[in-house]
Scaffold this active site. Structure first.
Site, PDB file in Angstrom:
ATOM      1  N   HIS A  37     -10.866   4.313 -60.188  1.00  0.00           N
ATOM      2  CA  HIS A  37     -11.284   3.841 -58.874  1.00  0.00           C
ATOM      3  C   HIS A  37     -11.667   2.360 -58.928  1.00  0.00           C
ATOM      4  CE1 HIS A  37     -14.500   3.959 -55.508  1.00  0.00           C
ATOM      5  NE2 HIS A  37     -13.320   4.052 -54.916  1.00  0.00           N
ATOM      6  N   ASP A  76      -8.450  -2.177 -54.006  1.00  0.00           N
ATOM      7  CA  ASP A  76      -8.557  -2.529 -52.590  1.00  0.00           C
ATOM      8  C   ASP A  76      -7.997  -3.927 -52.359  1.00  0.00           C
ATOM      9  OD1 ASP A  76     -10.344  -0.178 -51.968  1.00  0.00           O
ATOM     10  OD2 ASP A  76     -11.584  -1.225 -53.440  1.00  0.00           O
ATOM     11  N   HIS A  89     -13.299  -5.345 -52.419  1.00  0.00           N
ATOM     12  CA  HIS A  89     -13.661  -4.192 -51.590  1.00  0.00           C
ATOM     13  C   HIS A  89     -14.387  -4.586 -50.313  1.00  0.00           C
ATOM     14  CE1 HIS A  89     -16.148  -0.793 -50.261  1.00  0.00           C
ATOM     15  NE2 HIS A  89     -15.185  -0.030 -50.729  1.00  0.00           N
ATOM     16  N   GLU A 111      -4.859   0.220 -51.884  1.00  0.00           N
ATOM     17  CA  GLU A 111      -5.547   0.539 -50.632  1.00  0.00           C
ATOM     18  C   GLU A 111      -5.594  -0.705 -49.758  1.00  0.00           C
ATOM     19  OE1 GLU A 111      -9.565   2.288 -50.682  1.00  0.00           O
ATOM     20  OE2 GLU A 111      -9.726   1.659 -48.587  1.00  0.00           O
TER      21      GLU A 111
END
Ligand code: G3P
Ligand code: MG
Length: 247
Positions: free
Chosen positions: A11, A40, A53, A106
């Protein structure tokens, strides 16, 4: 081509063992045996896609202010932890390709920038991963962003991301021609899980940092998990679920 879905995704690049969303994190994930990383991507003030992020710089860098209002010259001079720089999407893609890592990119737009962010990220991903054996997966909390990705880079698989999927989530998954459903592990209901299984849609849950919780979720049939605790699950990373993302 159908690509095996790793059971574990690091992650925010390397989880919590390296500065989040950095090349050092991605390198660490690869060294520990992870086959997939999630990171991200947001646009700078100059429109360059980079890994970060938050919409603001304070938490993860030594800078201040809004990412979307900061120039590349400034952003790429900042310290993102342990002397790491904020990576451009192109640098992260090159590293993932070199390691053969599956990248879950993402799309994380600053508020109001959903469409331009998705346009840039989808177009760049199509070019950056052209001809790669392991293709990325695009995901986003923004359905508008995924719609753009579907139209501009239909060949790149999409995952729809919700904290809690709404009751009519299959409609959005179908409309976006998405290959997977991503949601919060803490909020996963048996209804969503059952519906995903009945439809053959892989379900990926974030963020799981405890072995007993992970075992419970895999036991319930969840396909893959995102973790910050790369150290705890490194031994399991070689194991592939007998599942394939379509597309
Ligand atoms: O993509 C899964 C997960 O990363 C979503 O939450 O806030 O860490 O981007 P967040
Ligand atoms: Mg994320």
């Amino acid at each position: 081509m159908s690509v095996p879905l790793p059971r574990w995704l690091a992650h925010r690049g390397g989880g919590s063992l390296a500065p989040e969303n950095t090349l050092a994190g991605i390198r660490l994930a690869a060294r520990l045996g992870y086959r997939a990383v999630e990171f991200d991507v947001m646009l700078s003030g100059d429109g360059t896609p980079l890994l970060i992020h938050d919409e603001t710089l304070e938490r993860t860098t030594n800078g201040t202010g809004r990412v979307g209002e900061t120039s590349d010259a400034r952003l790429f001079s900042l310290d993102a932890g342990n002397g790491e720089r904020l990576p451009r999407l192109s640098e992260a893609a090159a590293l993932c390709r070199a390691y053969g890592l599956l990248a879950n990119v993402e799309i994380k737009p600053s508020s109001g920038c959903e469409v331009p962010t998705a346009e840039v990220v989808a177009r760049q991903c199509a070019l950056l991963w052209q001809g790669a054996a392991v293709q990325p997966v695009l995901s986003s909390f923004s359905l508008a962003a995924l719609e753009v990705a579907r139209d501009l880079a239909p060949q790149i698989r999409r995952g729809v991301l919700w904290e809690t999927p709404p009751a009519d989530w299959p409609r959005d998954v179908e409309r976006l021609r998405a290959s997977s459903l991503h949601c919060s592990a803490a909020r996963l209901s048996d209804e969503v899980l059952g519906e995903a299984q009945a439809r053959g849609i892989p379900l990926l849950c974030y963020t799981v940092n405890a072995p007993d919780v992970a075992a419970g979720l895999f036991g319930r049939g969840v396909s893959a998990l995102f973790t910050d605790r790369l150290d705890l699950f490194a031994a399991e990373t070689g194991a592939y679920k007998a599942l394939h993302l379509g597309g």
